[in-house]
Design a protein around this motif. Structure first.
Motif, short mmCIF file in Angstrom:
data_model
loop_
_atom_site.label_atom_id
_atom_site.label_comp_id
_atom_site.label_asym_id
_atom_site.label_seq_id
_atom_site.Cartn_x
_atom_site.Cartn_y
_atom_site.Cartn_z
N TRP A 34 0.70 -1.20 -0.24
CA TRP A 34 0.03 0.11 -0.05
C TRP A 34 0.24 1.17 -0.26
CZ3 TRP A 34 -4.89 -0.12 -0.37
CH2 TRP A 34 -5.96 -1.12 -0.09
N TYR A 35 0.45 1.76 -0.61
CA TYR A 35 1.20 3.42 -0.38
C TYR A 35 0.28 5.01 -0.74
CZ TYR A 35 5.19 0.88 -3.56
OH TYR A 35 5.35 -0.47 -3.77
N GLN A 36 0.67 5.96 -0.28
CA GLN A 36 0.00 6.97 -0.59
C GLN A 36 1.19 8.19 -0.90
OE1 GLN A 36 1.65 9.71 3.31
NE2 GLN A 36 -0.97 9.22 3.73
N GLN A 37 -0.09 8.67 -1.44
CA GLN A 37 0.34 9.70 -2.42
C GLN A 37 -0.16 10.97 -1.97
OE1 GLN A 37 0.37 9.62 -6.86
NE2 GLN A 37 2.21 11.37 -7.20
N LYS A 38 0.54 11.95 -1.78
CA LYS A 38 -0.14 13.73 -1.29
C LYS A 38 0.26 14.23 -2.69
CE LYS A 38 0.64 13.51 3.26
NZ LYS A 38 1.12 14.19 4.62
N PRO A 39 -0.26 15.87 -3.06
CA PRO A 39 -0.98 16.17 -4.46
C PRO A 39 1.08 16.61 -4.66
CG PRO A 39 -2.88 16.65 -2.90
CD PRO A 39 -1.25 15.85 -2.20
N GLY A 40 1.37 16.83 -5.93
CA GLY A 40 2.98 17.13 -6.32
C GLY A 40 4.29 16.22 -5.62
N LYS A 41 3.34 15.12 -4.77
CA LYS A 41 4.18 14.01 -4.51
C LYS A 41 4.65 12.90 -5.18
CE LYS A 41 6.25 17.57 -1.79
NZ LYS A 41 7.75 18.14 -1.62
N ALA A 42 5.78 11.95 -5.39
CA ALA A 42 5.96 10.72 -5.83
C ALA A 42 5.31 10.29 -4.35
CB ALA A 42 7.80 10.32 -5.47
N PRO A 43 4.87 8.81 -4.39
CA PRO A 43 4.19 7.85 -3.48
C PRO A 43 4.61 7.52 -2.43
CG PRO A 43 3.34 7.14 -6.12
CD PRO A 43 4.60 8.57 -5.97
N LYS A 44 4.68 6.95 -0.75
CA LYS A 44 5.51 6.67 -0.15
C LYS A 44 4.56 5.39 0.29
CE LYS A 44 6.07 7.72 5.16
NZ LYS A 44 6.15 8.28 5.91
N LEU A 45 5.81 4.28 0.64
CA LEU A 45 5.52 2.94 0.87
C LEU A 45 4.39 3.66 2.35
CD1 LEU A 45 5.32 -0.14 -0.35
CD2 LEU A 45 7.70 0.21 1.22
N TYR A 85 -4.71 6.79 -2.02
CA TYR A 85 -3.81 5.72 -1.82
C TYR A 85 -4.47 4.47 -2.66
CZ TYR A 85 -3.65 7.95 3.24
OH TYR A 85 -3.41 8.10 4.23
N TYR A 86 -2.73 4.06 -2.41
CA TYR A 86 -3.25 2.90 -3.86
C TYR A 86 -2.32 1.07 -3.40
CZ TYR A 86 -3.35 6.67 -7.41
OH TYR A 86 -3.14 8.11 -8.20
N CYS A 87 -2.87 0.52 -3.81
CA CYS A 87 -3.02 -1.08 -3.27
C CYS A 87 -1.84 -1.37 -4.88
CB CYS A 87 -3.96 -2.02 -2.71
SG CYS A 87 -4.77 -2.20 -4.55
N GLN A 88 -0.60 -2.31 -4.93
CA GLN A 88 0.11 -2.83 -5.39
C GLN A 88 0.57 -4.03 -5.12
OE1 GLN A 88 4.36 -2.24 -4.78
NE2 GLN A 88 4.28 -1.53 -6.91
N THR B 103 8.99 -4.35 -3.13
CA THR B 103 8.55 -2.49 -2.84
C THR B 103 9.60 -1.64 -3.65
OG1 THR B 103 10.13 -1.87 -0.74
CG2 THR B 103 7.92 -3.78 -0.86
N TYR B 104 8.19 -1.44 -3.55
CA TYR B 104 9.15 0.49 -3.91
C TYR B 104 9.00 1.54 -2.98
CZ TYR B 104 7.77 -1.05 -8.80
OH TYR B 104 7.48 -1.89 -10.49
N LEU B 105 10.40 1.14 -2.25
CA LEU B 105 10.21 2.25 -0.96
C LEU B 105 11.11 3.58 -1.79
CD1 LEU B 105 10.70 2.46 1.27
CD2 LEU B 105 12.63 1.15 1.73
N TYR B 106 11.97 3.32 -3.01
CA TYR B 106 12.19 5.04 -3.07
C TYR B 106 12.25 4.97 -4.39
CZ TYR B 106 15.86 3.22 0.38
OH TYR B 106 16.31 2.25 1.75
N TRP B 107 11.36 6.51 -4.65
CA TRP B 107 11.23 6.97 -5.63
C TRP B 107 12.14 8.33 -6.06
CZ3 TRP B 107 5.91 5.85 -8.03
CH2 TRP B 107 5.54 4.58 -7.33
N GLY B 108 12.31 8.19 -7.37
CA GLY B 108 12.78 9.72 -7.45
C GLY B 108 11.84 11.01 -7.72
N GLN B 109 11.87 12.20 -8.63
CA GLN B 109 11.00 13.23 -7.58
C GLN B 109 10.31 13.41 -8.74
OE1 GLN B 109 14.10 13.43 -9.08
NE2 GLN B 109 14.52 15.34 -9.97
N GLY B 110 10.38 13.06 -10.29
CA GLY B 110 9.12 12.36 -10.98
C GLY B 110 9.98 13.47 -12.01
N THR B 111 9.41 13.68 -13.64
CA THR B 111 9.71 14.22 -14.32
C THR B 111 8.31 13.86 -15.39
OG1 THR B 111 12.30 12.97 -14.92
CG2 THR B 111 11.63 13.55 -16.81
#
Lengths: 107, 117
Positions: A34-45, A85-88, B103-111
């Motif tokens: 499960w991930y959380q994504q806030k606006p304008g940010k990359a998702p977080k595990l 929130y996203y599941c994967q 898992t995808y623990l690490y992400w880039g900032q996006g392009t």
């Protein structure tokens, strides 16, 4: 494998218990994150392997389920929990599919 | 500290080619799969594919196979996502991710890629 998340959006009050579900089209054991994504940010595990809390994630987040039905629960909603929130699901070949997302808002 | 730093936003015309990059640092680049995830405006996350920089083994989502090329240059600690002929529908935010187990623990900032005539 298709992942169906519900609801697609959710509005709740601070302090509420919130649940988001994710259903797989076939048995995926506990291969679910499960991930959380806030606006304008990359998702977080948040949660990996269906129920394991990622380091540093508040304990109000929990995950449950196995097979085809999974749930992400926030025990007491906080203002900073707003986001999508996203599941994967993943397989042993590292192929993965995300659910379509659940947008969580504060009432 | 593991970091993935992506190249900057791009504005391109339909039919043009494009190469965006993701440089990893803080870990052994050749030992972890790097993936790419697309997020179209206002939409969800889509897995595009992955590359293993150690041997360049690559796996694609069938929906993106033939549409993009994923590669890595281990001498530069950099992974790439390439298009030979962009379409307006390629306009999206693209994230690189590093596998941590499954898992995808690490992400880039996006392009952010914008394709418009």
């Amino acid at each position: 494998i298709q992942m169906t998340q519900s609801p697609s959006s959710l509005s709740a009050s601070v302090g509420d218990r919130v649940s988001i579900t994710c259903q797989a089209s076939q048995d995926i054991s506990d291969y679910l994150n499960w991930y959380q994504q806030k606006p304008g940010k990359a998702p977080k595990l948040l949660i990996y392997d269906a129920s394991k809390l990622e380091r540093g994630v508040p304990s109000r987040f929990s995950g449950s389920g196995s097979g085809t039905d999974f749930t992400l629960t926030i025990s007491s909603l906080q203002p900073e929990d707003i986001g999508t929130y996203y599941c994967q699901q993943y397989d042993h070949l590292l192929r993965t599919t995300f659910g379509q997302g659940t947008k969580l808002e504060i009432k | 500290e593991v970091q993935l730093v992506q190249s900057g936003a791009e504005v391109k015309k339909p039919g043009e080619s494009l190469n965006i990059s993701c440089q990893g640092s803080g870990y052994r680049f050749t030992s972890y799969w790097i993936g790419w995830v697309r997020q179209m405006p206002g939409k969800g996350l889509e897995w595009m594919g992955i590359v293993f920089p150690g041997d360049s083994d690559t796996r694609y989502n069938p929906s993106f196979q033939g549409q993009v090329t994923i590669s890595a240059d281990k001498s530069l600690n950099t992974a790439y996502l390439q298009w030979s002929s962009l379409k307006a529908s390629d306009s999206a935010m693209y994230y690189c991710v590093r596998h941590n187990g499954y898992t995808y623990l690490y992400w880039g900032q996006g392009t952010l890629v914008t394709v418009s005539s």
